[in-house]
Design an enzyme around this catalytic site. Structure first.
Site, PDB file in Angstrom:
ATOM      1  N   SER A 115      27.253   5.863  31.465  1.00  0.00           N
ATOM      2  CA  SER A 115      27.539   7.297  31.593  1.00  0.00           C
ATOM      3  C   SER A 115      29.019   7.589  31.504  1.00  0.00           C
ATOM      4  CB  SER A 115      27.056   7.796  32.954  1.00  0.00           C
ATOM      5  OG  SER A 115      25.681   7.660  33.088  1.00  0.00           O
ATOM      6  N   HIS A 136      24.530   6.683  24.294  1.00  0.00           N
ATOM      7  CA  HIS A 136      24.279   7.317  25.595  1.00  0.00           C
ATOM      8  C   HIS A 136      23.114   8.298  25.490  1.00  0.00           C
ATOM      9  CE1 HIS A 136      26.072   9.971  29.051  1.00  0.00           C
ATOM     10  NE2 HIS A 136      25.096   9.203  29.482  1.00  0.00           N
ATOM     11  N   GLU A 148      24.537  10.711  22.753  1.00  0.00           N
ATOM     12  CA  GLU A 148      25.998  10.800  22.605  1.00  0.00           C
ATOM     13  C   GLU A 148      26.474   9.424  22.116  1.00  0.00           C
ATOM     14  OE1 GLU A 148      28.134  11.310  26.377  1.00  0.00           O
ATOM     15  OE2 GLU A 148      29.433  12.793  25.440  1.00  0.00           O
ATOM     16  N   ASN A 186      29.525  13.832  30.555  1.00  0.00           N
ATOM     17  CA  ASN A 186      29.744  13.749  32.005  1.00  0.00           C
ATOM     18  C   ASN A 186      31.115  14.248  32.446  1.00  0.00           C
ATOM     19  OD1 ASN A 186      27.269  12.942  33.118  1.00  0.00           O
ATOM     20  ND2 ASN A 186      27.530  10.981  32.076  1.00  0.00           N
TER      21      ASN A 186
END
Ligand SMILES: CC(=O)CC(=O)SCCNC(=O)CCNC(=O)[C@H](O)C(C)(C)COP(=O)(O)OP(=O)(O)OC[C@H]1O[C@@H](n2cnc3c(N)ncnc32)[C@H](O)[C@@H]1OP(=O)(O)O
Ligand SMILES: NC(=O)C1=CN([C@@H]2O[C@H](COP(=O)(O)OP(=O)(O)OC[C@H]3O[C@@H](n4cnc5c(N)ncnc54)[C@H](OP(=O)(O)O)[C@@H]3O)[C@@H](O)[C@H]2O)C=CC1
Length: 278
Positions: A115, A136, A148, A186
């Site tokens: 993450s 991701h 991602e 994130n």
């Protein structure tokens, strides 16, 4: 293509499932049989649900037939792509990639579902930085559209193209970014969740009201505290630590309440209790 997944937790199980749904041969590894069994049950429930709704190509049995469950890393030797989805801890991930670098065939690509942890440093640990990348997926993997794709300092164009094409074959939309703490997803999402936790700590409102305000007022599908519980509070804390350390700005300081809840073992949905009880 042979697709390897390491970690049969909520993300690893979801990635392995969608890879098998897409027709790939999949090997899924965890450290103990009981964790593999838990992952298999999650996959079976999800496949049954998708099949019931007519959203599955083939039967659940056919999809499961393409999957192997193992505790043995040697099973990854002939994988074309291995995606790691173990605990969000840089030291633990780096050690795994050091091991994998010596096991997976030289032309195999290694990817992390991290993450927030720097892709470039995991790439260095793997010993094959050109064939290393961040892939991701979003939670829950069977339902979310995005992958991602994070290029490390030395990631080759061929590696990026292969991973983007694989994501498309899995029915996902790949979007690329560079290797900065928390990437895009994130860096933007987690400070919002952290702020919601800070609101609980400061007594601004009850959790239900905070979630309701963000759901009804901003049309978010889940309130931030429900989402933090869903992601896992341990993972949220680990991501905030990476943002705080990596960007060196106190605006990313993890909420003390988040830290305390993780210390108390309240990890959200996966432990049965977080901001809510499950
Ligand atoms: C931390 C990181 O590094 C990155 C991240 O992933 S951050 C997290 C990103 N994810 C999000 O933000 C998720 C936000 N939430 C949502 O988008 C939605 O709540 C959701 C898609 C998860 C669920 O959709 P929803 O409309 O709220 O309805 P919900 O009723 O819960 O679920 C819809 C259906 O999907 C099903 N479903 C849920 N999870 C499923 C799964 N894994 N497999 C198959 N079906 C599933 C549900 O059972 C439900 O079925 P029914 O309609 O038959 O009841
Ligand atoms: N939760 C989320 O919403 C998202 C998480 N991610 C990332 O995906 C990764 C996995 O997260 P998630 O699936 O939620 O986590 P879970 O806690 O559900 O699963 C973690 C997995 O890592 C394994 N593990 C734990 N400790 C170790 C260790 N020391 N060595 C090897 N394996 C270990 C666990 O095995 P065991 O069961 O044996 O403990 C489990 O299989 C993390 O990097 C996370 O940041 C990415 C996108 C979304």
């Amino acid at each position: 293509m042979k697709f390897g997944v390491i970690g049969a937790g909520q993300m690893g199980a979801g990635i392995a499932q969608v890879a098998a749904q897409s027709g790939f041969t999949v090997v899924l590894r965890d450290m103990e049989d009981r964790f593999l069994e838990r992952g298999r049950q999650v996959i079976e429930r999800s496949l049954a649900k998708l099949s019931e709704k007519g959203k599955l190509d083939g039967t659940p049995e056919e999809v499961l037939g393409r999957m192997t469950f193992t505790t043995d890393l040697a099973a990854f030797a002939d994988c074309d792509l291995v995606v790691e989805a173990i605990v969000e801890n840089e030291g633990v991930k780096a050690q795994l990639f050091r091991d994998l670098g010596g096991i997976v065939k030289p032309e195999g690509i290694l990817a992390s579902n991290t993450s927030s942890i720097p892709i470039t440093s995991l790439a260095t640990a793997s010993g094959r930085p050109e064939r290393f990348i961040g892939m991701h997926f979003m939670n829950p993997v069977p339902l979310m559209q995005l992958v991602e794709v994070i290029r490390g300092y030395s990631t080759s164009d061929d590696t990026a193209a292969f991973v983007e094409s694989t994501a498309r074959k899995m029915g996902k939309t790949p979007l690329s970014c560079n290797d900065f703490p928390g990437f895009v997803s994130n860096r933007i999402l987690m400070p919002m969740l952290n702020e919601a936790i800070q609101c609980v700590m400061e007594g601004v409102a009850e959790p239900e009201a905070i979630d309701g305000i963000m759901k009804l007022g901003m049309n978010h599908p889940m309130g931030p505290l429900t989402l933090a519980d869903f992601i896992g509070l341990d993972t949220c804390l680990a991501i905030m630590e990476v943002l705080h350390r990596g960007l060196g700005d106190d605006k990313y300081r993890p909420s003390p309440l988040l830290r305390k809840m993780v210390q108390a073992g309240l990890l959200g949905r996966k432990s049965g209790r977080g901001f809510y009880t499950y």
